[in-house]
Write a protein that holds these residues in place. Structure first.
Motif, PDB file in Angstrom:
ATOM      1  N   PHE A 290       0.897  -1.196  -0.111  1.00 58.23           N
ATOM      2  CA  PHE A 290      -0.196  -0.182   0.056  1.00 58.23           C
ATOM      3  C   PHE A 290       0.847   1.134   0.168  1.00 58.23           C
ATOM      4  O   PHE A 290       2.140   1.006  -0.107  1.00 58.23           O
ATOM      5  N   GLY A 291       0.303   2.295  -0.353  1.00 53.61           N
ATOM      6  CA  GLY A 291       1.095   3.737  -0.031  1.00 53.61           C
ATOM      7  C   GLY A 291       0.307   4.701  -0.164  1.00 53.61           C
ATOM      8  O   GLY A 291      -0.811   4.809  -0.082  1.00 53.61           O
ATOM      9  N   GLY A 292       1.173   5.867  -0.678  1.00 56.02           N
ATOM     10  CA  GLY A 292       0.426   7.290  -0.815  1.00 56.02           C
ATOM     11  C   GLY A 292       0.730   8.006  -1.708  1.00 56.02           C
ATOM     12  O   GLY A 292       2.257   7.650  -2.221  1.00 56.02           O
ATOM     13  N   PHE A 293       0.049   8.836  -2.551  1.00 59.04           N
ATOM     14  CA  PHE A 293       0.583   9.869  -3.545  1.00 59.04           C
ATOM     15  C   PHE A 293       0.652  11.227  -2.919  1.00 59.04           C
ATOM     16  O   PHE A 293      -0.189  11.597  -2.390  1.00 59.04           O
ATOM     17  N   ALA A 294       1.979  11.846  -2.792  1.00 58.54           N
ATOM     18  CA  ALA A 294       2.160  13.123  -2.519  1.00 58.54           C
ATOM     19  C   ALA A 294       2.465  14.191  -3.443  1.00 58.54           C
ATOM     20  O   ALA A 294       3.261  14.027  -4.309  1.00 58.54           O
ATOM     21  N   PRO A 295       1.280  15.161  -3.612  1.00 61.52           N
ATOM     22  CA  PRO A 295       1.433  16.075  -4.746  1.00 61.52           C
ATOM     23  C   PRO A 295       2.525  17.285  -4.528  1.00 61.52           C
ATOM     24  O   PRO A 295       2.671  17.810  -5.588  1.00 61.52           O
ATOM     25  N   VAL A 296       2.870  17.183  -3.493  1.00 63.22           N
ATOM     26  CA  VAL A 296       3.860  18.447  -3.243  1.00 63.22           C
ATOM     27  C   VAL A 296       5.104  17.637  -2.742  1.00 63.22           C
ATOM     28  O   VAL A 296       5.182  16.505  -2.151  1.00 63.22           O
ATOM     29  N   SER A 297       6.165  18.400  -2.525  1.00 67.15           N
ATOM     30  CA  SER A 297       7.554  17.851  -1.856  1.00 67.15           C
ATOM     31  C   SER A 297       7.354  17.607  -0.325  1.00 67.15           C
ATOM     32  O   SER A 297       6.612  18.328   0.337  1.00 67.15           O
ATOM     33  N   TRP A 298       7.763  16.515   0.006  1.00 63.05           N
ATOM     34  CA  TRP A 298       7.911  16.221   1.342  1.00 63.05           C
ATOM     35  C   TRP A 298       8.820  17.238   1.906  1.00 63.05           C
ATOM     36  O   TRP A 298      10.293  17.750   1.473  1.00 63.05           O
ATOM     37  N   HIS A 299       8.614  17.766   3.022  1.00 61.71           N
ATOM     38  CA  HIS A 299       9.645  18.743   4.025  1.00 61.71           C
ATOM     39  C   HIS A 299       9.216  18.400   5.468  1.00 61.71           C
ATOM     40  O   HIS A 299       8.003  18.338   5.695  1.00 61.71           O
ATOM     41  N   ARG A 300      10.170  18.826   6.473  1.00 60.00           N
ATOM     42  CA  ARG A 300       9.926  18.651   7.918  1.00 60.00           C
ATOM     43  C   ARG A 300       9.187  19.806   8.214  1.00 60.00           C
ATOM     44  O   ARG A 300       9.527  20.927   7.810  1.00 60.00           O
ATOM     45  N   TRP A 301       7.997  19.644   8.921  1.00 59.09           N
ATOM     46  CA  TRP A 301       7.293  20.302   9.416  1.00 59.09           C
ATOM     47  C   TRP A 301       6.534  19.968  10.911  1.00 59.09           C
ATOM     48  O   TRP A 301       6.519  19.001  10.814  1.00 59.09           O
ATOM     49  N   ASN A 302       6.202  20.959  11.479  1.00 54.09           N
ATOM     50  CA  ASN A 302       5.427  20.557  12.838  1.00 54.09           C
ATOM     51  C   ASN A 302       3.885  20.466  12.795  1.00 54.09           C
ATOM     52  O   ASN A 302       3.319  20.744  13.645  1.00 54.09           O
ATOM     53  N   LYS A 303       3.546  20.630  11.404  1.00 55.52           N
ATOM     54  CA  LYS A 303       2.020  20.477  11.254  1.00 55.52           C
ATOM     55  C   LYS A 303       1.792  19.910   9.814  1.00 55.52           C
ATOM     56  O   LYS A 303       2.589  19.494   9.113  1.00 55.52           O
ATOM     57  N   PHE A 304       0.708  19.695   9.506  1.00 54.81           N
ATOM     58  CA  PHE A 304       0.267  19.042   8.338  1.00 54.81           C
ATOM     59  C   PHE A 304       0.316  19.859   6.986  1.00 54.81           C
ATOM     60  O   PHE A 304       0.236  21.266   7.186  1.00 54.81           O
ATOM     61  N   TYR A 305       0.242  19.290   5.849  1.00 50.68           N
ATOM     62  CA  TYR A 305       0.373  20.226   4.732  1.00 50.68           C
ATOM     63  C   TYR A 305       0.108  19.334   3.650  1.00 50.68           C
ATOM     64  O   TYR A 305      -0.154  18.153   3.700  1.00 50.68           O
ATOM     65  N   GLY A 306       0.191  19.715   2.268  1.00 51.89           N
ATOM     66  CA  GLY A 306      -0.225  19.132   0.977  1.00 51.89           C
ATOM     67  C   GLY A 306      -1.659  19.638   0.651  1.00 51.89           C
ATOM     68  O   GLY A 306      -2.339  20.600   1.072  1.00 51.89           O
ATOM     69  N   ASP A 307      -2.317  19.020  -0.253  1.00 55.28           N
ATOM     70  CA  ASP A 307      -3.587  19.440  -0.815  1.00 55.28           C
ATOM     71  C   ASP A 307      -4.505  18.335  -1.320  1.00 55.28           C
ATOM     72  O   ASP A 307      -3.973  17.050  -1.113  1.00 55.28           O
ATOM     73  N   ARG A 308      -5.536  18.504  -1.672  1.00 56.86           N
ATOM     74  CA  ARG A 308      -6.528  17.235  -1.935  1.00 56.86           C
ATOM     75  C   ARG A 308      -6.212  16.309  -3.303  1.00 56.86           C
ATOM     76  O   ARG A 308      -7.001  15.383  -3.391  1.00 56.86           O
ATOM     77  N   GLN A 309      -5.080  16.733  -3.805  1.00 54.79           N
ATOM     78  CA  GLN A 309      -4.828  15.760  -4.997  1.00 54.79           C
ATOM     79  C   GLN A 309      -4.047  14.590  -4.341  1.00 54.79           C
ATOM     80  O   GLN A 309      -3.806  13.552  -4.721  1.00 54.79           O
ATOM     81  N   ALA A 310      -3.811  14.587  -3.082  1.00 54.95           N
ATOM     82  CA  ALA A 310      -3.205  13.530  -2.173  1.00 54.95           C
ATOM     83  C   ALA A 310      -4.225  12.399  -2.115  1.00 54.95           C
ATOM     84  O   ALA A 310      -5.422  12.563  -2.098  1.00 54.95           O
ATOM     85  N   PHE A 311      -3.561  11.125  -2.201  1.00 56.47           N
ATOM     86  CA  PHE A 311      -4.410  10.068  -1.934  1.00 56.47           C
ATOM     87  C   PHE A 311      -3.409   8.966  -1.436  1.00 56.47           C
ATOM     88  O   PHE A 311      -2.502   8.767  -1.441  1.00 56.47           O
ATOM     89  N   LEU A 312      -4.423   7.902  -0.738  1.00 55.20           N
ATOM     90  CA  LEU A 312      -3.753   6.745  -0.326  1.00 55.20           C
ATOM     91  C   LEU A 312      -4.237   5.595  -0.967  1.00 55.20           C
ATOM     92  O   LEU A 312      -5.262   5.803  -1.764  1.00 55.20           O
ATOM     93  N   PHE A 313      -3.605   4.540  -1.296  1.00 60.39           N
ATOM     94  CA  PHE A 313      -3.884   3.396  -2.014  1.00 60.39           C
ATOM     95  C   PHE A 313      -3.639   1.962  -1.608  1.00 60.39           C
ATOM     96  O   PHE A 313      -2.750   2.038  -0.784  1.00 60.39           O
ATOM     97  N   SER A 314      -4.062   1.007  -2.012  1.00 54.50           N
ATOM     98  CA  SER A 314      -3.834  -0.304  -1.729  1.00 54.50           C
ATOM     99  C   SER A 314      -3.285  -1.053  -3.100  1.00 54.50           C
ATOM    100  O   SER A 314      -3.892  -0.819  -4.004  1.00 54.50           O
ATOM    101  N   ILE A 315      -2.411  -1.898  -2.865  1.00 54.27           N
ATOM    102  CA  ILE A 315      -1.924  -2.786  -4.065  1.00 54.27           C
ATOM    103  C   ILE A 315      -2.275  -4.201  -3.890  1.00 54.27           C
ATOM    104  O   ILE A 315      -2.640  -5.040  -4.879  1.00 54.27           O
ATOM    105  N   HIS A 316      -2.103  -4.603  -2.705  1.00 54.71           N
ATOM    106  CA  HIS A 316      -2.214  -6.155  -2.627  1.00 54.71           C
ATOM    107  C   HIS A 316      -2.789  -6.213  -1.153  1.00 54.71           C
ATOM    108  O   HIS A 316      -2.211  -5.564  -0.078  1.00 54.71           O
ATOM    109  N   PRO A 317      -3.789  -7.238  -0.745  1.00 57.66           N
ATOM    110  CA  PRO A 317      -4.309  -7.894  -1.781  1.00 57.66           C
ATOM    111  C   PRO A 317      -5.330  -7.473  -2.603  1.00 57.66           C
ATOM    112  O   PRO A 317      -5.872  -8.128  -3.845  1.00 57.66           O
TER     113      PRO A 317
END
Length: 350
Positions: free
Chosen positions: A154-181
């Protein structure tokens, strides 16, 4: 009919044999999901409707049907509409196959699929090193893939760069997914904006990488040792997401991170937004010699030697290099690094 819908979305440039094989795998996987939780060997009308509504191929098909029937053709060569692009990888993945890429590609903006995705981190190659994992920061949009020791992928798509921060960031293009099973994408619910989290060395907050949910009740979370993780369901950030891992608290078997824009470089605006300040460079010589010390200057070294000043720096650097070789040899012995990769100069770094 469903198989025909999928075929309309596959790239026409694929070899016929590859196209036929991928089509068969995608169809079989989708039909298997359609019967998931269904007793018997047939589906009623409502079950078929729910199945097709949840398939990206259905959306693609009716979009093409509407476009070809009522709207002008797209901007493809000769004014013809183009099939959905299949994301490509710069090298084979241990966790992603073509049918998985086809599913993910339907939810990732086309501009992030123009070039083959580049491997930024592989625990199979780089070992379970979070410091090496952090080199994925400021690399633009990425795809994170995790395999746990229970066999779930499983995993996730991050639409912006990862960086260290003390709160959440990103936008609604982000998603999680499953591959197997099973292969499925879980999009933003719009309930909150807790898409991405990455922190280290914080005493008041959770350290590690997370996507979705909230601190201490993560959609997906990976610790700073790349050894254990958490996946909680339901997840408020992503719609109808079940527990993606084999157990809510799972052990990590393997991790891959793919960069969707090879050669991506963060600009000053992006760095400033992440709280990073770039030290100004006054001239070309200063830029060319960044990161070097006086002892890298052969003329300076000669002057110091002539003055009778002993040079201990080279011995320290040699000792550091030897320690790094020993560290990689240990990872190979523990099975955390492939033999042959321990002397890799890491051509994946930009």
């Amino acid at each position: 009919f469903f198989k025909e819908m999928i075929s309309l979305s596959l790239p026409t440039s694929m070899a016929q044999a590859d196209r036929a094989g991928l089509l068969d795998r995608l169809t079989a996987e989708s039909v298997e999901q359609a019967f998931d939780g269904v007793s018997g060997s047939t589906l009623n009308e409502d079950q078929v409707t729910e199945w097709l509504k949840g398939e990206k191929a259905t959306e693609d098909f009716f979009s093409k049907l509407l476009s070809s029937s009522f709207l002008r053709q797209g901007s493809g060569a000769g004014g013809s509409s183009q099939a959905r692009q299949l994301p490509r990888l710069s090298r084979p993945s241990r966790l992603l196959r073509e049918e998985h890429l086809w599913t993910l590609g339907g939810h990732i903006p086309a501009k992030f699929q123009d070039k083959p995705w580049k491997i930024l981190f592989s625990s199979n190659k780089h070992g379970q090193s979070f410091s090496r994992f952090l080199k994925c920061m400021f690399k633009g949009p990425t795809v994170l893939v995790i395999k746990d020791k229970g066999g779930h992928v499983f995993g996730g798509f991050a639409p912006v760069s990862w960086h260290r921060w003390n709160k959440f960031y990103g936008d609604r293009q982000a998603f999680l997914f499953s591959i197997h099973p099973k292969t499925k994408v879980y999009r933003s619910s719009g309930v909150n904006e807790n898409y991405m989290w990455l922190s280290t060395n914080l005493s008041s907050c959770t350290n590690g990488l997370g996507m979705g949910g909230q601190k201490d009740y993560w959609g997906v979370y990976v610790d700073t040792g790349l050894e254990t993780g958490v996946c909680r369901a339901p997840c408020s950030t992503f719609s109808e997401m079940p527990c993606l891992s084999s157990d809510p608290k799972f052990e990590i078997d393997e991790v891959e991170v793919w960069g969707c824009i090879p050669g991506y470089k963060a600009d000053d605006t992006e760095l400033a937004a992440a709280g990073v300040k770039r030290k100004p460079v006054k001239n070309f010589d200063q830029w060319e010699n960044r990161g070097k010390t006086a002892l890298d200057d052969q003329e300076a070294k000669a002057i110091l030697e002539a003055a009778g000043v002993e040079n201990h720096s080279d011995d320290i650097r040699k000792a550091d290099a030897q320690a790094e070789r020993e560290r990689k040899a240990k990872l190979v012995a523990e099975g955390k690094l492939n033999p042959g990769d321990e002397d890799d100069d890491d051509d994946d770094d930009d």
